[in-house]
Motif scaffolding. Sequence first.
Motif, PDB file in Angstrom:
ATOM      1  N   PRO A 165      45.854  33.311  30.325  1.00 50.00           N
ATOM      2  CA  PRO A 165      46.881  33.875  31.152  1.00 50.00           C
ATOM      3  C   PRO A 165      47.083  35.312  31.164  1.00 50.00           C
ATOM      4  CG  PRO A 165      47.564  31.864  30.173  1.00 50.00           C
ATOM      5  CD  PRO A 165      46.423  32.301  29.479  1.00 50.00           C
ATOM      6  N   ILE A 166      47.137  35.916  29.966  1.00 48.62           N
ATOM      7  CA  ILE A 166      47.304  37.426  29.795  1.00 48.62           C
ATOM      8  C   ILE A 166      46.274  38.075  30.340  1.00 48.62           C
ATOM      9  CG2 ILE A 166      47.894  39.093  28.298  1.00 48.62           C
ATOM     10  CD1 ILE A 166      48.879  37.255  26.202  1.00 48.62           C
ATOM     11  N   VAL A 167      44.954  37.701  30.052  1.00 52.52           N
ATOM     12  CA  VAL A 167      43.739  38.285  30.683  1.00 52.52           C
ATOM     13  C   VAL A 167      43.888  38.229  32.309  1.00 52.52           C
ATOM     14  CG1 VAL A 167      41.228  38.133  30.915  1.00 52.52           C
ATOM     15  CG2 VAL A 167      42.349  37.803  28.762  1.00 52.52           C
ATOM     16  N   ILE A 168      44.047  37.001  32.774  1.00 50.40           N
ATOM     17  CA  ILE A 168      44.254  36.888  34.268  1.00 50.40           C
ATOM     18  C   ILE A 168      45.487  37.903  34.884  1.00 50.40           C
ATOM     19  CG2 ILE A 168      44.808  35.145  36.114  1.00 50.40           C
ATOM     20  CD1 ILE A 168      43.570  32.931  34.405  1.00 50.40           C
ATOM     21  N   ALA A 169      46.501  37.920  34.271  1.00 53.22           N
ATOM     22  CA  ALA A 169      47.240  38.768  34.833  1.00 53.22           C
ATOM     23  C   ALA A 169      46.976  40.137  34.755  1.00 53.22           C
ATOM     24  CB  ALA A 169      48.755  38.438  33.879  1.00 53.22           C
ATOM     25  N   LEU A 170      46.584  40.742  33.603  1.00 51.73           N
ATOM     26  CA  LEU A 170      45.964  42.026  33.365  1.00 51.73           C
ATOM     27  C   LEU A 170      44.994  42.527  34.660  1.00 51.73           C
ATOM     28  CD1 LEU A 170      45.873  42.687  29.704  1.00 51.73           C
ATOM     29  CD2 LEU A 170      47.657  43.429  31.336  1.00 51.73           C
ATOM     30  N   SER A 171      44.070  41.389  34.655  1.00 55.02           N
ATOM     31  CA  SER A 171      42.795  41.584  35.759  1.00 55.02           C
ATOM     32  C   SER A 171      43.462  41.780  37.089  1.00 55.02           C
ATOM     33  CB  SER A 171      41.943  40.466  35.657  1.00 55.02           C
ATOM     34  OG  SER A 171      41.426  40.471  34.363  1.00 55.02           O
ATOM     35  N   VAL A 172      44.549  40.856  37.317  1.00 49.75           N
ATOM     36  CA  VAL A 172      45.131  41.040  38.574  1.00 49.75           C
ATOM     37  C   VAL A 172      45.754  42.091  38.860  1.00 49.75           C
ATOM     38  CG1 VAL A 172      46.947  39.795  40.266  1.00 49.75           C
ATOM     39  CG2 VAL A 172      45.388  38.512  38.991  1.00 49.75           C
ATOM     40  N   LEU A 173      46.662  42.633  37.805  1.00 50.22           N
ATOM     41  CA  LEU A 173      47.347  43.898  37.795  1.00 50.22           C
ATOM     42  C   LEU A 173      46.226  45.269  38.100  1.00 50.22           C
ATOM     43  CD1 LEU A 173      49.729  45.654  37.675  1.00 50.22           C
ATOM     44  CD2 LEU A 173      49.300  45.764  35.095  1.00 50.22           C
ATOM     45  N   CYS A 174      45.163  44.938  37.344  1.00 47.10           N
ATOM     46  CA  CYS A 174      44.049  46.095  37.663  1.00 47.10           C
ATOM     47  C   CYS A 174      43.524  46.234  38.974  1.00 47.10           C
ATOM     48  CB  CYS A 174      43.014  45.906  36.623  1.00 47.10           C
ATOM     49  SG  CYS A 174      41.485  46.963  36.761  1.00 47.10           S
ATOM     50  N   LEU A 175      43.078  45.060  39.467  1.00 41.26           N
ATOM     51  CA  LEU A 175      42.575  44.819  40.964  1.00 41.26           C
ATOM     52  C   LEU A 175      43.710  45.382  41.997  1.00 41.26           C
ATOM     53  CD1 LEU A 175      40.756  41.407  40.800  1.00 41.26           C
ATOM     54  CD2 LEU A 175      39.950  44.037  40.818  1.00 41.26           C
ATOM     55  N   LEU A 176      44.988  44.914  41.831  1.00 38.00           N
ATOM     56  CA  LEU A 176      46.042  45.406  42.496  1.00 38.00           C
ATOM     57  C   LEU A 176      46.081  47.041  42.497  1.00 38.00           C
ATOM     58  CD1 LEU A 176      48.646  44.552  44.329  1.00 38.00           C
ATOM     59  CD2 LEU A 176      49.816  44.513  42.570  1.00 38.00           C
ATOM     60  N   ALA A 214      41.583  52.515  31.924  1.00 40.83           N
ATOM     61  CA  ALA A 214      42.198  51.821  30.734  1.00 40.83           C
ATOM     62  C   ALA A 214      42.181  50.627  30.582  1.00 40.83           C
ATOM     63  CB  ALA A 214      43.180  52.607  30.451  1.00 40.83           C
ATOM     64  N   LEU A 215      42.695  49.835  31.696  1.00 44.83           N
ATOM     65  CA  LEU A 215      42.858  48.320  31.775  1.00 44.83           C
ATOM     66  C   LEU A 215      41.619  47.516  31.655  1.00 44.83           C
ATOM     67  CD1 LEU A 215      45.937  48.094  34.132  1.00 44.83           C
ATOM     68  CD2 LEU A 215      45.965  47.590  31.694  1.00 44.83           C
ATOM     69  N   SER A 216      40.580  48.001  32.530  1.00 48.14           N
ATOM     70  CA  SER A 216      39.292  47.689  32.674  1.00 48.14           C
ATOM     71  C   SER A 216      38.355  47.676  31.233  1.00 48.14           C
ATOM     72  CB  SER A 216      38.642  48.228  33.628  1.00 48.14           C
ATOM     73  OG  SER A 216      38.155  49.742  33.459  1.00 48.14           O
TER      74      SER A 216
END
Length: 327
Positions: A165-176, A214-216
Amino acid sequence: MTAASVLPLALAQSASAAPNTSSTLPVSGFNALWAVPEVRTALIVGSVVVIATALVGVLTVLRGQSFAGHSLTDLASVGGSAAFLLGVNQLWGFVAASIIAALGMHAIGVERLRGRDVSTGIILATGMGLTSLFLSLSTMRPQGGSASVNVLFGSLFAISPSVVPIVIALSVLCLLMLTIIWRPALFSTVAPQLAHARGVSTGATNAAFMVVLALSVALSSISVGAVLSTALLIGPASCGLMLAKRVRNAMFAACGIGLFCVWGGIVISYESYSWMRGHSWSVSFCIVALVTICYLLSRLVSWLRGTSRRSHGRSLSLSRKAASANV
């Protein structure tokens, strides 16, 4: 838990689950792979991460900041190793170190940092030195022998389901964030003077892009390790830009190539346990190897296209000269 211990356990689980199914699918079938929790987690995390990193990578290559991505991977390993030493989830260490390093690079200026070869080399070497120190201290703790492998080379098979869930949340934040800054970032890349004249806040855009980068980097580091994360960030994006003529098509191509490499690498690594008689190829190696193959093939396709266009242009020029001579 390391990949070496996870893979035999996953194979044993799939083998024991096979007789209970009514289908006659082989163990290497997709349904059998998906039924193994470690493989399922690897496929979910790898897919989410590679989509985010591929899209960020396209803009990174277009902006000519592949060097920044490579530098961040070296400095991210400091956070990952420190987190391992403190008993904290490595992902948070990668995220914290990457964002701090990205904002520092933005404050200094990526172009100026690139031009200072000696200073840059010292900074990156210091980061790797700290990583070495933290990893060596980690070996003194129980279960610290796998620190170097987990931080530097990673393993999708060893990722805990609680991290998904953390990885998915960070990925969504990165794409947003990427969606918000995409147009001004691309505009300032193609026509920086015109963007400045039209009032585009290039400073804020560049800072936001460095945070996205950095997030990616952190996401790719938790997947294939800090050392190999550049391949996942830059490789599929470079392939997409070589194969496609438009940026939008390059984004789709990068995502497709990235998914192929991640899924293919996971399957090859998983199946190699039976080929190698009790040993397996590293999943990170398999993914990066496929990325390298795709990059070489993309270069070949791009070269063949250029050769074809040049030969067509020469033949067209000769035909025009012959026509004018006849006149």
